[in-house]
Design a protein around this motif. Sequence first.
Motif, PDB file in Angstrom:
ATOM      1  N   ALA A 167       0.857  -1.313  -0.005  1.00  0.00           N
ATOM      2  CA  ALA A 167       0.275   0.101   0.375  1.00  0.00           C
ATOM      3  C   ALA A 167       1.027   1.284   0.220  1.00  0.00           C
ATOM      4  O   ALA A 167       0.760   2.236  -0.983  1.00  0.00           O
ATOM      5  CB  ALA A 167      -0.793  -0.447   1.681  1.00  0.00           C
ATOM      6  N   PHE A 168       1.836   1.360   0.644  1.00  0.00           N
ATOM      7  CA  PHE A 168       2.864   2.697   1.026  1.00  0.00           C
ATOM      8  C   PHE A 168       3.100   2.584  -0.173  1.00  0.00           C
ATOM      9  O   PHE A 168       4.036   3.918  -1.278  1.00  0.00           O
ATOM     10  CB  PHE A 168       4.095   2.448   2.003  1.00  0.00           C
ATOM     11  CG  PHE A 168       4.986   3.632   1.888  1.00  0.00           C
ATOM     12  CD1 PHE A 168       4.494   4.233   1.952  1.00  0.00           C
ATOM     13  CD2 PHE A 168       6.050   2.953   1.687  1.00  0.00           C
ATOM     14  CE1 PHE A 168       5.988   5.348   1.686  1.00  0.00           C
ATOM     15  CE2 PHE A 168       7.260   3.960   1.566  1.00  0.00           C
ATOM     16  CZ  PHE A 168       6.969   5.155   1.899  1.00  0.00           C
ATOM     17  N   LEU A 194      13.013   4.020   7.023  1.00  0.00           N
ATOM     18  CA  LEU A 194      12.581   4.427   7.729  1.00  0.00           C
ATOM     19  C   LEU A 194      11.955   3.943   8.604  1.00  0.00           C
ATOM     20  O   LEU A 194      11.341   3.679   9.757  1.00  0.00           O
ATOM     21  CB  LEU A 194      11.549   4.712   6.633  1.00  0.00           C
ATOM     22  CG  LEU A 194      11.190   5.844   5.805  1.00  0.00           C
ATOM     23  CD1 LEU A 194      10.244   6.588   4.786  1.00  0.00           C
ATOM     24  CD2 LEU A 194      11.997   7.332   6.439  1.00  0.00           C
ATOM     25  N   ALA A 195      11.866   1.892   8.905  1.00  0.00           N
ATOM     26  CA  ALA A 195      10.886   0.905   9.941  1.00  0.00           C
ATOM     27  C   ALA A 195      12.465   1.309  11.025  1.00  0.00           C
ATOM     28  O   ALA A 195      12.013   1.412  12.547  1.00  0.00           O
ATOM     29  CB  ALA A 195      11.285  -0.141   9.172  1.00  0.00           C
ATOM     30  N   MET A 196      13.800   1.215  10.628  1.00  0.00           N
ATOM     31  CA  MET A 196      14.800   1.637  11.756  1.00  0.00           C
ATOM     32  C   MET A 196      14.736   2.880  12.135  1.00  0.00           C
ATOM     33  O   MET A 196      15.226   2.592  13.598  1.00  0.00           O
ATOM     34  CB  MET A 196      15.834   1.471  10.808  1.00  0.00           C
ATOM     35  CG  MET A 196      16.981  -0.010  10.284  1.00  0.00           C
ATOM     36  SD  MET A 196      18.307  -0.531   9.878  1.00  0.00           S
ATOM     37  CE  MET A 196      18.151   1.097   8.396  1.00  0.00           C
ATOM     38  N   THR A 212       1.203   7.289   7.999  1.00  0.00           N
ATOM     39  CA  THR A 212       1.946   7.295   6.144  1.00  0.00           C
ATOM     40  C   THR A 212       2.900   5.767   5.629  1.00  0.00           C
ATOM     41  O   THR A 212       2.212   5.724   5.024  1.00  0.00           O
ATOM     42  CB  THR A 212       2.796   8.199   6.661  1.00  0.00           C
ATOM     43  OG1 THR A 212       1.980   9.516   7.276  1.00  0.00           O
ATOM     44  CG2 THR A 212       3.649   8.365   5.061  1.00  0.00           C
ATOM     45  N   LEU A 213       3.288   5.173   6.711  1.00  0.00           N
ATOM     46  CA  LEU A 213       4.436   3.849   5.960  1.00  0.00           C
ATOM     47  C   LEU A 213       3.038   2.520   6.289  1.00  0.00           C
ATOM     48  O   LEU A 213       3.991   1.779   5.244  1.00  0.00           O
ATOM     49  CB  LEU A 213       5.330   4.016   7.009  1.00  0.00           C
ATOM     50  CG  LEU A 213       6.648   4.587   6.631  1.00  0.00           C
ATOM     51  CD1 LEU A 213       7.878   4.483   7.581  1.00  0.00           C
ATOM     52  CD2 LEU A 213       7.417   5.231   5.954  1.00  0.00           C
ATOM     53  N   GLY A 447       2.050  13.061   5.696  1.00  0.00           N
ATOM     54  CA  GLY A 447       1.315  12.417   6.326  1.00  0.00           C
ATOM     55  C   GLY A 447       1.854  12.290   7.448  1.00  0.00           C
ATOM     56  O   GLY A 447       2.111  12.202   8.777  1.00  0.00           O
ATOM     57  N   MET A 448       3.478  12.666   7.749  1.00  0.00           N
ATOM     58  CA  MET A 448       4.479  11.950   8.606  1.00  0.00           C
ATOM     59  C   MET A 448       5.168  13.599   9.209  1.00  0.00           C
ATOM     60  O   MET A 448       6.679  13.536   9.173  1.00  0.00           O
ATOM     61  CB  MET A 448       5.388  11.120   8.781  1.00  0.00           C
ATOM     62  CG  MET A 448       6.361  10.864   6.945  1.00  0.00           C
ATOM     63  SD  MET A 448       6.897   9.392   7.620  1.00  0.00           S
ATOM     64  CE  MET A 448       8.755  10.097   8.058  1.00  0.00           C
TER      65      MET A 448
END
Length: 545
Positions: A167-168, A194-196, A212-213, A447-448
């Motif tokens: 989706a992202f 970005l997860a890290m 957002t992610l 959104g972030m």
Amino acid sequence: MTPCLRHISMETHWRRRLSESENQRAEQPDGRVFFLAMAAVSRIAFAGVGILALFCLLAFLGCAGEGQLTEDVGPTPSPTSVSQVAASPSSTPTTEPPATPTGTPRPGPAPVPTTVFVQSTPVAAVVPATPTPVPPTPTAVPTALPARDTPTATGEEIESLVAGNSAFAFDLYRALSSEDGNLFFSPYSISQALAMTYAGARSETERQMADTLRFTLPQDALHPAFNSLYLDLDSRGGGKGDNDPSAFRLNIANSLWAQYDYSFLDEFTMKIAENYGAGVIPLDFRGEPEKSRIRINEWVAGETGDRIRDLIPPGLFEDQPPALALVNAIYFNAGWTRDFTELQTPMPFHLLGGGEVAVPMMKRTDKTDYASGDGYQAVDLDYKFSDMRMTILLPDAGNFEAFESSLDDEVMGRIFEDLETRGVELTMPKFEFSSTFALADTLRTMGMPDAFDERSADFSGMDGRSCAAGDIPCLAVSKVIHKAFVLVDEEGTEAAAATAVLVFPVSAAPGPPIELTIDRPFIFLIRDKATGTILFVGRVLDPSS
């Protein structure tokens, strides 16, 4: 017979011969004087031989004792055995322990072997040298804790992660598609980097990043799910067709580069190490910005087959030295299950604006997965030695913009379900290009925004301090840089990408932004900041004239 025993036997023999000679000479009066003289000399000689025999006997006993001592001490060690003694588990430890992510001083040099001589036989003994603490340096590379090598996430958690990542991917595609020209990026690489970063986010910053992610799992499940997905992909990343030039390759790597004197929480660095395989590598971004930039870029180039070079552009660290750089790199190389044939004559490719260009084309006829729907056609191309596919979507003429704007993970899911094996004569262009993106503004719009705001960012999960709470210093994201490369030809596909998230320290509380509206005549100039040279000067009295 030993030399000592031979001497004793000879003495006995000559004493017997002397006795016989004395009896014979006694019967000859004219030779008695001479015989007595010789007998005296012989007895003196035999006495010397006896003393020599006694010395040899004692020496023999001494040799036996020396052999027993040598057996107790052990054989003479070779140079190899000396090093083995120095490194054996029973001797004084000599190996350096793994450096910790927090930069604990490394121990000094290993113990130095000293040779001790016993009975002329060298024996190695280990004498520990006095440890000399070595402070952490900007170029030291601590041993990274290995990522978990056994999946811990459930199948449902991995499915949730993949659905969110997909989706992202289409959210980001729509956000970037407004730019002109070709477009290519790796949503997986961007999501990993970005997860890290997200592992250190808290409060509103964490919520915005998750939305957002498209992260639907809680933090304690999300990162193990990323690790489990990586292990699944990595298990199919090579090892088949190694002798084939087009053998399948998939390499995914993460790294964590930190300002060497900035303190990060052990909980954060451990989470990144365990789930993403990235240990902390200290650099001096402030003191050596260019060396730090080159070091990161060299790592990226090495992990991407030298396809991604200069991910961090020159001068970036000098303008705003980061406290942390979280970097992901991905490399893909695979050959088609059936090669294309290159066409000798370029063919026209029709552009959106109505023009056309002549480009190299390739062609093949084969059974492959194909689907068609309202306003589009789709074809799936297989790669050798893997489950990887390239899916090509071809909107009908005049329908590209409408189809592109409608594309999301649900539409793609339906297209995947409609694919079925058909005989297809496929003609398509060969192509090669690169894309570079500065994603900070895009991610803000998606959104972030708090992650990039010096007043609102909360990455207290990294260092225990929050900008939103007014802590100083604190951390905020300054830049997200992404670069990607793709090459498609008659043999297969090569692709690479890298993402860097730069987190900088906020050292002073920012004041409210200054509002400046230039709505009246003004003067302007163009100058060189480094030397102060003024290159141009002007004024604007009426911008419309």
